[in-house]
Design a protein around this motif. Structure first.
Motif, PDB file in Angstrom:
ATOM      1  N   LEU A 141     -17.579  -2.374 -36.979  1.00  4.12           N
ATOM      2  CA  LEU A 141     -17.209  -4.125 -36.451  1.00  4.12           C
ATOM      3  C   LEU A 141     -17.636  -4.744 -37.415  1.00  4.12           C
ATOM      4  O   LEU A 141     -16.607  -6.086 -37.647  1.00  4.12           O
ATOM      5  N   ARG A 142     -18.683  -4.673 -38.467  1.00  7.80           N
ATOM      6  CA  ARG A 142     -19.245  -6.283 -39.224  1.00  7.80           C
ATOM      7  C   ARG A 142     -17.426  -5.573 -41.100  1.00  7.80           C
ATOM      8  O   ARG A 142     -17.816  -6.580 -41.081  1.00  7.80           O
ATOM      9  N   ASP A 143     -17.696  -4.283 -40.812  1.00  9.96           N
ATOM     10  CA  ASP A 143     -16.552  -3.933 -41.244  1.00  9.96           C
ATOM     11  C   ASP A 143     -15.014  -4.376 -41.222  1.00  9.96           C
ATOM     12  O   ASP A 143     -14.321  -5.513 -41.636  1.00  9.96           O
ATOM     13  N   VAL A 229     -19.314  -3.601 -26.229  1.00 13.54           N
ATOM     14  CA  VAL A 229     -20.148  -4.978 -24.988  1.00 13.54           C
ATOM     15  C   VAL A 229     -21.208  -4.540 -24.165  1.00 13.54           C
ATOM     16  O   VAL A 229     -20.936  -4.430 -22.946  1.00 13.54           O
ATOM     17  N   HIS A 230     -22.417  -3.944 -24.219  1.00 16.15           N
ATOM     18  CA  HIS A 230     -23.074  -3.510 -23.027  1.00 16.15           C
ATOM     19  C   HIS A 230     -24.433  -3.383 -23.884  1.00 16.15           C
ATOM     20  O   HIS A 230     -24.399  -3.362 -24.521  1.00 16.15           O
ATOM     21  N   PRO A 231     -25.934  -3.756 -23.004  1.00 16.61           N
ATOM     22  CA  PRO A 231     -26.635  -4.041 -23.371  1.00 16.61           C
ATOM     23  C   PRO A 231     -27.158  -2.648 -23.780  1.00 16.61           C
ATOM     24  O   PRO A 231     -28.168  -2.446 -24.507  1.00 16.61           O
ATOM     25  N   VAL A 240     -21.739   5.538 -30.158  1.00 18.87           N
ATOM     26  CA  VAL A 240     -21.912   3.662 -30.767  1.00 18.87           C
ATOM     27  C   VAL A 240     -21.989   3.534 -30.089  1.00 18.87           C
ATOM     28  O   VAL A 240     -22.381   2.664 -29.561  1.00 18.87           O
ATOM     29  N   PRO A 241     -21.764   2.491 -31.286  1.00 19.07           N
ATOM     30  CA  PRO A 241     -23.386   1.600 -30.971  1.00 19.07           C
ATOM     31  C   PRO A 241     -23.083  -0.316 -30.654  1.00 19.07           C
ATOM     32  O   PRO A 241     -21.760  -0.248 -29.821  1.00 19.07           O
ATOM     33  N   THR A 242     -23.994  -0.476 -29.421  1.00 22.19           N
ATOM     34  CA  THR A 242     -23.790  -1.706 -28.414  1.00 22.19           C
ATOM     35  C   THR A 242     -23.475  -2.808 -29.703  1.00 22.19           C
ATOM     36  O   THR A 242     -23.589  -2.822 -31.403  1.00 22.19           O
ATOM     37  N   ALA A 243     -23.280  -3.791 -29.069  1.00 21.00           N
ATOM     38  CA  ALA A 243     -21.932  -5.229 -29.936  1.00 21.00           C
ATOM     39  C   ALA A 243     -24.033  -5.641 -30.437  1.00 21.00           C
ATOM     40  O   ALA A 243     -23.731  -5.900 -31.479  1.00 21.00           O
ATOM     41  N   ASP A 250     -24.463 -12.008 -29.611  1.00 24.66           N
ATOM     42  CA  ASP A 250     -24.167 -12.657 -28.525  1.00 24.66           C
ATOM     43  C   ASP A 250     -22.866 -12.377 -27.669  1.00 24.66           C
ATOM     44  O   ASP A 250     -22.533 -13.557 -26.967  1.00 24.66           O
ATOM     45  N   LEU A 251     -22.065 -11.295 -27.945  1.00 20.20           N
ATOM     46  CA  LEU A 251     -20.609 -11.107 -27.315  1.00 20.20           C
ATOM     47  C   LEU A 251     -21.640 -10.337 -26.138  1.00 20.20           C
ATOM     48  O   LEU A 251     -22.114 -10.046 -25.842  1.00 20.20           O
TER      49      LEU A 251
END
Length: 327
Positions: A141-143, A229-231, A240-243, A250-251
């Motif tokens: 997501l940073r990319d 976007v999930h805890p 797949v990592p969480t946000a 904060d998403l």
């Protein structure tokens, strides 16, 4: 105690018992088929959630609970149909973000009030998954954030509607990443499915859609998931990592589905449905069925569900204003 006093006492006791007892129609409910009205076409995330809980209720109560699809006006047509109907518990609505918190954040002229509904229960959550093309050079997501900041005008992303989950989720991410959202190249589609199809075909480079919509294409390797976007991580995509893990804690935009009824729905019927949903949320077989259709079961009873909708509205109002879709 004389006869007159005894009669008075018996009459008083009877009135108390009658007052405490639920109405006969609530005791016998449901005595005929129940309809859950869905404001969207068959096969979508809302329809899947409705059929999930309808199937469970039919099995437990031994009475048909049918799903009736009534697409039109982004779900408003179905909501009005239910909210102006008879409050007898035989016609309920599948309450979703699109006809509740997000709708009221976007529109100031909704033809009903949020308070017009009788909240029954939150049933499912549909987490947002951020996805890229299968052959995308972006791995994290940073990319994506770095690429969007470096050249926002060439950053193409697909949205399944202007006021949908995608619009709120992607905009929230881009603002959190420091991207000038008005300068980006967004492409709006008629729904999540065409937006994801465009991503798979290389017509856009990024999308944020609900788990239930994106999962089949991710599993088919047509697109690639980079964050959810999930805890916690989702069982379907344990890698797949969480946000939060991806650096964006904060998403919090999420799709959801619940049950609501018209105003003045009898409390006994509300309680009967809420108890059923709570039981379903603890039933291993039901939870397994939910996972198969990419739904997270999160039960909230009437009061908690109402509070949840209020909090959702507060969350989405500033986002809608910020991205210029508040009408």
């Amino acid at each position: 105690m004389n006869r007159s006093a005894r009669l008075t006492w018996i009459a008083l006791l009877g009135s108390v018992v009658f007052a405490l007892a639920p109405p006969a129609h609530a005791q016998d409910y449901p005595a005929k088929p129940v309809e859950i009205v869905v404001g969207f076409a068959p096969g979508g995330g809302a329809d899947v959630a409705a059929r999930l809980i309808a199937g469970y209720a039919s099995k437990k109560w031994g009475k048909p609970v049918n799903v009736v699809n009534m697409p039109g006006a982004s779900g408003i047509t179905a909501a009005r149909q239910v909210l102006t109907g008879k409050p007898d518990g035989y016609t309920l609505m599948l309450d979703v973000h699109a006809v509740s918190s997000m709708l009221f954040a976007v529109q100031s002229d909704v033809p009903y009030r949020l308070e017009d509904k009788t909240p029954i229960a939150l049933v499912t959550l549909d987490p947002v998954i951020y996805t890229v093309k299968a052959d995308s050079p972006w791995k994290t997501l940073r990319d994506v954030a770095d690429a969007a900041k470096a050249n926002p005008k060439s950053f193409r992303y697909g949205l399944g509607g202007v006021a949908a989950v995608a619009s709120f989720s992607v905009s929230q991410f881009l603002y959190a990443a420091g991207v000038p959202v008005p300068d980006t190249n967004k492409v709006v589609f008629a729904g999540g499915a065409p937006a994801l199809a465009a991503l798979a075909g290389g017509h856009v480079d990024f999308a944020g859609q609900q788990w239930s919509e994106a999962a089949p294409l991710v599993l088919g390797r047509k697109i690639r998931a980079i964050a959810v976007v999930h805890p916690t991580r989702l069982p379907t995509f344990p890698d797949v990592p969480t946000a939060k893990e991806a650096g964006f804690p904060d998403l919090n935009v999420v799709g959801w589905q619940g049950l609501s009824g018209p105003p003045k729905l009898p409390p006994a019927i509300v309680t009967r449905w809420a108890s059923l949903v709570e039981a379903a949320s603890k039933d291993p077989e039901f939870l397994q069925q939910a996972e198969k259709v990419y739904k997270v079961i999160v039960f909230k009873g009437p009061d908690a569900f109402w509070q949840f909708q209020q909090e959702e509205l507060k969350k989405y109002l500033p986002i809608a204003t910020q991205i210029g879709i508040r009408k």
